[in-house]
Write a protein that holds these residues in place. Structure first.
Motif, PDB file in Angstrom:
ATOM      1  N   ALA A 165       0.889  -1.209   0.001  1.00  0.00           N
ATOM      2  CA  ALA A 165      -0.023  -0.078  -0.136  1.00  0.00           C
ATOM      3  C   ALA A 165       0.880   1.248  -0.178  1.00  0.00           C
ATOM      4  CB  ALA A 165      -1.036  -0.096   1.170  1.00  0.00           C
ATOM      5  N   TYR A 166       1.885   1.208   0.755  1.00  0.00           N
ATOM      6  CA  TYR A 166       2.778   2.288   0.881  1.00  0.00           C
ATOM      7  C   TYR A 166       3.361   2.635  -0.624  1.00  0.00           C
ATOM      8  CZ  TYR A 166       6.846   5.482   1.923  1.00  0.00           C
ATOM      9  OH  TYR A 166       7.777   6.438   1.967  1.00  0.00           O
ATOM     10  N   GLU A 167       3.907   1.733  -1.172  1.00  0.00           N
ATOM     11  CA  GLU A 167       4.630   1.599  -2.533  1.00  0.00           C
ATOM     12  C   GLU A 167       3.577   2.272  -3.653  1.00  0.00           C
ATOM     13  OE1 GLU A 167       6.477  -2.127  -3.474  1.00  0.00           O
ATOM     14  OE2 GLU A 167       7.950  -1.832  -1.987  1.00  0.00           O
ATOM     15  N   GLN A 168       2.560   1.798  -3.649  1.00  0.00           N
ATOM     16  CA  GLN A 168       1.374   2.272  -4.444  1.00  0.00           C
ATOM     17  C   GLN A 168       0.974   3.711  -4.173  1.00  0.00           C
ATOM     18  OE1 GLN A 168      -2.437  -0.226  -3.856  1.00  0.00           O
ATOM     19  NE2 GLN A 168      -1.212  -1.980  -4.964  1.00  0.00           N
ATOM     20  N   ALA A 169       1.005   4.222  -2.810  1.00  0.00           N
ATOM     21  CA  ALA A 169       0.729   5.725  -2.684  1.00  0.00           C
ATOM     22  C   ALA A 169       1.813   6.440  -3.008  1.00  0.00           C
ATOM     23  CB  ALA A 169       0.537   5.699  -1.225  1.00  0.00           C
ATOM     24  N   GLN A 170       3.076   5.899  -2.812  1.00  0.00           N
ATOM     25  CA  GLN A 170       4.281   6.555  -3.223  1.00  0.00           C
ATOM     26  C   GLN A 170       4.390   6.840  -4.901  1.00  0.00           C
ATOM     27  OE1 GLN A 170       8.054   4.412  -2.824  1.00  0.00           O
ATOM     28  NE2 GLN A 170       9.071   6.417  -2.330  1.00  0.00           N
ATOM     29  N   ARG A 171       3.913   5.723  -5.805  1.00  0.00           N
ATOM     30  CA  ARG A 171       3.734   6.011  -7.114  1.00  0.00           C
ATOM     31  C   ARG A 171       2.873   6.911  -7.502  1.00  0.00           C
ATOM     32  NH1 ARG A 171       4.646   0.487  -6.807  1.00  0.00           N
ATOM     33  NH2 ARG A 171       2.600  -0.210  -7.073  1.00  0.00           N
ATOM     34  N   ARG A 172       1.840   6.975  -6.805  1.00  0.00           N
ATOM     35  CA  ARG A 172       0.467   8.042  -7.065  1.00  0.00           C
ATOM     36  C   ARG A 172       1.050   9.215  -6.705  1.00  0.00           C
ATOM     37  NH1 ARG A 172      -2.740   3.972  -4.597  1.00  0.00           N
ATOM     38  NH2 ARG A 172      -2.840   5.347  -2.765  1.00  0.00           N
ATOM     39  N   ALA A 173       1.861   9.363  -5.559  1.00  0.00           N
ATOM     40  CA  ALA A 173       2.193  10.802  -5.155  1.00  0.00           C
ATOM     41  C   ALA A 173       3.199  11.340  -6.216  1.00  0.00           C
ATOM     42  CB  ALA A 173       2.563  10.894  -3.789  1.00  0.00           C
ATOM     43  N   LEU A 174       4.336  10.444  -6.675  1.00  0.00           N
ATOM     44  CA  LEU A 174       5.288  11.017  -7.448  1.00  0.00           C
ATOM     45  C   LEU A 174       4.523  11.045  -8.858  1.00  0.00           C
ATOM     46  CD1 LEU A 174       8.136   8.320  -6.546  1.00  0.00           C
ATOM     47  CD2 LEU A 174       8.016  10.749  -6.076  1.00  0.00           C
ATOM     48  N   ALA A 175       3.595  10.695  -9.307  1.00  0.00           N
ATOM     49  CA  ALA A 175       2.925  10.891 -10.499  1.00  0.00           C
ATOM     50  C   ALA A 175       2.376  12.248 -10.344  1.00  0.00           C
ATOM     51  CB  ALA A 175       1.998   9.776 -10.957  1.00  0.00           C
ATOM     52  N   LEU A 176       1.596  12.500  -9.430  1.00  0.00           N
ATOM     53  CA  LEU A 176       0.953  13.920  -9.179  1.00  0.00           C
ATOM     54  C   LEU A 176       2.085  14.987  -9.261  1.00  0.00           C
ATOM     55  CD1 LEU A 176      -1.696  13.239  -6.354  1.00  0.00           C
ATOM     56  CD2 LEU A 176      -2.111  14.023  -8.753  1.00  0.00           C
ATOM     57  N   LEU A 177       3.196  14.525  -8.502  1.00  0.00           N
ATOM     58  CA  LEU A 177       4.339  15.784  -8.706  1.00  0.00           C
ATOM     59  C   LEU A 177       4.858  15.889  -9.873  1.00  0.00           C
ATOM     60  CD1 LEU A 177       6.320  14.879  -5.069  1.00  0.00           C
ATOM     61  CD2 LEU A 177       4.973  17.099  -5.805  1.00  0.00           C
ATOM     62  N   ASP A 178       4.820  14.844 -10.787  1.00  0.00           N
ATOM     63  CA  ASP A 178       5.476  14.946 -12.185  1.00  0.00           C
ATOM     64  C   ASP A 178       4.574  15.760 -13.030  1.00  0.00           C
ATOM     65  OD1 ASP A 178       7.615  13.372 -11.508  1.00  0.00           O
ATOM     66  OD2 ASP A 178       7.245  11.599 -12.283  1.00  0.00           O
ATOM     67  N   SER A 179       3.096  15.519 -12.797  1.00  0.00           N
ATOM     68  CA  SER A 179       2.165  16.384 -13.574  1.00  0.00           C
ATOM     69  C   SER A 179       2.100  17.836 -13.221  1.00  0.00           C
ATOM     70  CB  SER A 179       1.019  15.662 -13.558  1.00  0.00           C
ATOM     71  OG  SER A 179       0.239  15.654 -12.096  1.00  0.00           O
ATOM     72  N   GLY A 180       2.461  17.948 -11.887  1.00  0.00           N
ATOM     73  CA  GLY A 180       2.534  19.536 -11.336  1.00  0.00           C
ATOM     74  C   GLY A 180       1.063  19.969 -10.954  1.00  0.00           C
ATOM     75  N   PHE A 181       1.153  20.918 -10.261  1.00  0.00           N
ATOM     76  CA  PHE A 181      -0.181  21.550  -9.694  1.00  0.00           C
ATOM     77  C   PHE A 181      -0.294  22.973 -10.393  1.00  0.00           C
ATOM     78  CE2 PHE A 181       1.136  18.583  -6.645  1.00  0.00           C
ATOM     79  CZ  PHE A 181      -0.035  17.971  -6.618  1.00  0.00           C
ATOM     80  N   HIS A 182      -1.664  23.385 -10.732  1.00  0.00           N
ATOM     81  CA  HIS A 182      -1.701  24.571 -11.132  1.00  0.00           C
ATOM     82  C   HIS A 182      -2.881  25.058  -9.877  1.00  0.00           C
ATOM     83  CE1 HIS A 182      -2.424  28.341 -13.375  1.00  0.00           C
ATOM     84  NE2 HIS A 182      -3.721  28.467 -13.393  1.00  0.00           N
ATOM     85  N   LEU A 183      -1.983  26.121  -9.370  1.00  0.00           N
ATOM     86  CA  LEU A 183      -2.710  26.831  -8.176  1.00  0.00           C
ATOM     87  C   LEU A 183      -3.497  28.075  -8.407  1.00  0.00           C
ATOM     88  CD1 LEU A 183      -0.039  25.996  -5.476  1.00  0.00           C
ATOM     89  CD2 LEU A 183      -1.959  24.697  -6.086  1.00  0.00           C
ATOM     90  N   GLY A 184      -3.777  28.394  -9.625  1.00  0.00           N
ATOM     91  CA  GLY A 184      -4.362  29.594  -9.995  1.00  0.00           C
ATOM     92  C   GLY A 184      -3.306  30.795 -10.118  1.00  0.00           C
TER      93      GLY A 184
END
Length: 83
Positions: A51-70
């Motif tokens: 579960a930790y490894e899956q969460a880590q992969r999801r978090a890294l994917a989110l960081l790679d895609s970046g966030f637009h905070l307006g």
């Protein structure tokens, strides 16, 4: 799953006598054997690690895609560093 994945295999561990005695009491309280107690704990640890490894992969994917905070940057770099 293949046949080798569904079959179990015995392992040997070494515990001091005091720990072994306490493990027997704990297993009896939980209506299981020491082997069952250990198997359950190891399965829990493996599941938590997965579960930790899956969460880590999801978090890294989110960081790679970046966030637009307006918002917008309306000042230039020089304006920010003006003295």
């Amino acid at each position: 799953m293949s046949a080798t994945e569904t079959t179990s295999q015995n392992i040997t561990i070494r515990l001091d006598r005091r720990t072994l005695r306490r493990a027997k009491v704990l297993a009896a309280k939980r209506n299981t054997s020491i082997s069952g107690l250990l198997a359950q704990q190891i399965e829990t640890l493996v599941g938590e690690d997965d579960a930790y490894e899956q969460a880590q992969r999801r978090a890294l994917a989110l960081l790679d895609s970046g966030f637009h905070l307006g918002g917008r940057i309306e000042a230039t770099r020089d304006e920010w560093h003006e003295r």
